[in-house]
Design an enzyme around this catalytic site. Structure first.
Site, PDB file in Angstrom:
ATOM      1  N   GLU A 118       0.822  -1.214   0.000  1.00  0.00           N
ATOM      2  CA  GLU A 118       0.000   0.000   0.000  1.00  0.00           C
ATOM      3  C   GLU A 118       0.854   1.261   0.000  1.00  0.00           C
ATOM      4  O   GLU A 118       0.452   2.290  -0.557  1.00  0.00           O
ATOM      5  CB  GLU A 118      -0.940  -0.027   1.202  1.00  0.00           C
ATOM      6  CG  GLU A 118      -2.003  -1.111   1.054  1.00  0.00           C
ATOM      7  CD  GLU A 118      -2.908  -1.230   2.251  1.00  0.00           C
ATOM      8  OE1 GLU A 118      -4.146  -1.201   2.069  1.00  0.00           O
ATOM      9  OE2 GLU A 118      -2.397  -1.380   3.386  1.00  0.00           O
ATOM     10  N   GLU A 138      -4.376  -9.481   4.183  1.00  0.00           N
ATOM     11  CA  GLU A 138      -5.307  -9.117   5.249  1.00  0.00           C
ATOM     12  C   GLU A 138      -6.481 -10.084   5.387  1.00  0.00           C
ATOM     13  O   GLU A 138      -6.929 -10.369   6.502  1.00  0.00           O
ATOM     14  CB  GLU A 138      -5.838  -7.695   5.037  1.00  0.00           C
ATOM     15  CG  GLU A 138      -4.854  -6.599   5.378  1.00  0.00           C
ATOM     16  CD  GLU A 138      -3.958  -6.218   4.207  1.00  0.00           C
ATOM     17  OE1 GLU A 138      -3.285  -5.196   4.300  1.00  0.00           O
ATOM     18  OE2 GLU A 138      -3.953  -6.969   3.202  1.00  0.00           O
TER      19      GLU A 138
END
Length: 264
Positions: A118, A138
């Site tokens: 990210e 995640e």
């Protein structure tokens, strides 16, 4: 919010480049709360200081980051998420409405998981060591990416490519990262920092106001659409044309000598 004192991020000025290094190698640079705060402060310093033109994010040790240190950060999650940005900082993932005004180059190696990907997506150019392993894992931990991957990854690499990695939690190699456009260069292991620094210094040698205006225009197009960016093109050109750097650039062109820009 008090500023942290644990040395999780190390910074160094290299000319007009700010080196920002993850410094928790004994934990594969997993991001605890102190690291998140200090990274935010480093981004704030990069944004505010007119002498700094480019950021270079890298990591000490064998790994870029193993992702979030959930044991440390998890208890700090409140009903509104995670409050990690001190008053003088900028969210490095830029998912709170505030954008960094200057470009960031990244050098990654070893393991680059979750928030590392990210951070690449929130940056501008990424160089990866050839043995780097990536993963947006995640969903394997019962949470969702909250640093911008759900927003930026489909746009950056295409819907199918993004869902392939977001929804499975599988890891992928540097060749795949290059194929889908997550990184821009793959280099031999151990050389990623030097290659990224060369790119950062190349950017820093350009007219900084023009670099920032170019970055802002591209971000406006992505965030607000082509029409919004088009409306700003001519006004931005007029502002830049009146700067000393524009005169320096023209003189350099006419004299065929290298330009030394001043940022004004």
């Amino acid at each position: 919010m008090t500023e942290p004192t644990v040395n999780r991020i190390v910074t160094e000025r290299r000319g007009h480049v700010l080196l920002i290094g993850f410094n928790r190698p004994e934990k594969r640079n997993a991001a605890d709360f102190a690291l998140l705060q200090q990274l935010s402060l480093a981004y704030g310093e990069l944004d505010r200081d007119p002498q700094l033109r480019v950021g270079l994010v890298h990591a000490l040790g064998d790994h870029f980051t193993a992702g979030l240190d959930l044991a440390d950060v998890g208890p700090r999650l409140g009903p509104d998420g995670l409050d990690m940005v001190p008053d003088s900082g900028i969210n490095p993932w830029q998912v709170d409405g505030t954008s960094l005004s200057k470009p960031v180059v990244m050098a990654v190696q070893g393991t680059c998981l979750t928030l590392g990907i990210e951070l690449i997506l929130a940056s501008d150019i990424a160089v990866a060591a050839e043995s780097t392993v990536f993963g947006q894992i995640e969903v394997s931990r019962g949470i969702l990416p909250f640093g911008g991957a759900t927003i930026r990854l489909p746009r950056a690499i295409g819907w199918g490519n993004a869902m392939r990695w977001l929804l499975t939690g599988d890891t992928f190699d540097a060749a795949e990262a290059l194929r889908i456009g997550l990184v821009q260069e793959i280099v031999p292991d151990g050389t990623q920092f030097e290659h990224a620094l060369a790119l950062a210094e190349r950017i820093a040698a350009q007219a900084p106001l023009a670099v920032q205006a170019t970055l802002a225009s591209a971000r406006t197009a992505v965030r607000h659409g082509d029409a919004a960016a088009e409306a700003e093109l001519q006004p931005a050109l007029a502002r830049l044309a009146a700067t000393k750097d524009a005169r320096i650039g023209m003189e350099s062109f006419l004299s065929r000598t290298p330009a030394v820009f001043e940022g004004r």
